[in-house]
Design a protein around this motif. Structure first.
Motif, mmCIF file in Angstrom:
data_model
loop_
_atom_site.group_PDB
_atom_site.id
_atom_site.type_symbol
_atom_site.label_atom_id
_atom_site.label_comp_id
_atom_site.label_asym_id
_atom_site.label_seq_id
_atom_site.Cartn_x
_atom_site.Cartn_y
_atom_site.Cartn_z
ATOM 1 N N CYS A 17 -10.725 -12.033 -13.617
ATOM 2 C CA CYS A 17 -11.123 -11.122 -14.669
ATOM 3 C C CYS A 17 -12.470 -11.573 -15.219
ATOM 4 N N ILE A 19 -13.725 -10.818 -17.861
ATOM 5 C CA ILE A 19 -13.709 -10.913 -19.320
ATOM 6 C C ILE A 19 -13.010 -12.189 -19.770
ATOM 7 N N CYS A 20 -11.774 -12.381 -19.316
ATOM 8 C CA CYS A 20 -11.029 -13.547 -19.771
ATOM 9 C C CYS A 20 -10.860 -14.599 -18.679
ATOM 10 N N THR A 22 -8.828 -14.686 -16.040
ATOM 11 C CA THR A 22 -7.544 -14.844 -15.374
ATOM 12 C C THR A 22 -7.530 -14.090 -14.053
ATOM 13 N N CYS A 35 -8.495 -7.866 -15.736
ATOM 14 C CA CYS A 35 -7.046 -7.893 -15.710
ATOM 15 C C CYS A 35 -6.485 -6.721 -16.520
ATOM 16 N N CYS A 38 -7.143 -6.883 -20.315
ATOM 17 C CA CYS A 38 -8.490 -6.538 -20.756
ATOM 18 C C CYS A 38 -8.772 -5.079 -20.444
HETATM 19 ZN ZN LIG Z 1 -8.814 -10.265 -18.690
#
Ligand SMILES: [Zn+2]
Length: 52
Positions: A17, A19-20, A22, A35, A38
């Protein structure tokens, strides 16, 4: 050993991901590479609607 942590990112074609970070429940459609968690946030901000 600190090397252990790096090895996690050595894998070829690992999708994370953006953004985060994962790799769980990743959505690759729409070239998003985020993910599911997100995606909900992004979908909200994009006013993305799910039809059907
Ligand atoms: Zn994410």
């Amino acid at each position: 050993m600190k090397v252990k942590e790096e090895e996690k990112y050595k894998g070829k074609g690992i999708r994370k991901c953006k953004i985060c970070g994962t790799s769980r429940g990743l959505i690759r459609s729409h070239n998003l590479y985020i993910c599911r968690r997100c995606f909900r946030e992004v979908a909200k901000s994009l006013n993305f609607r799910k039809y059907g």
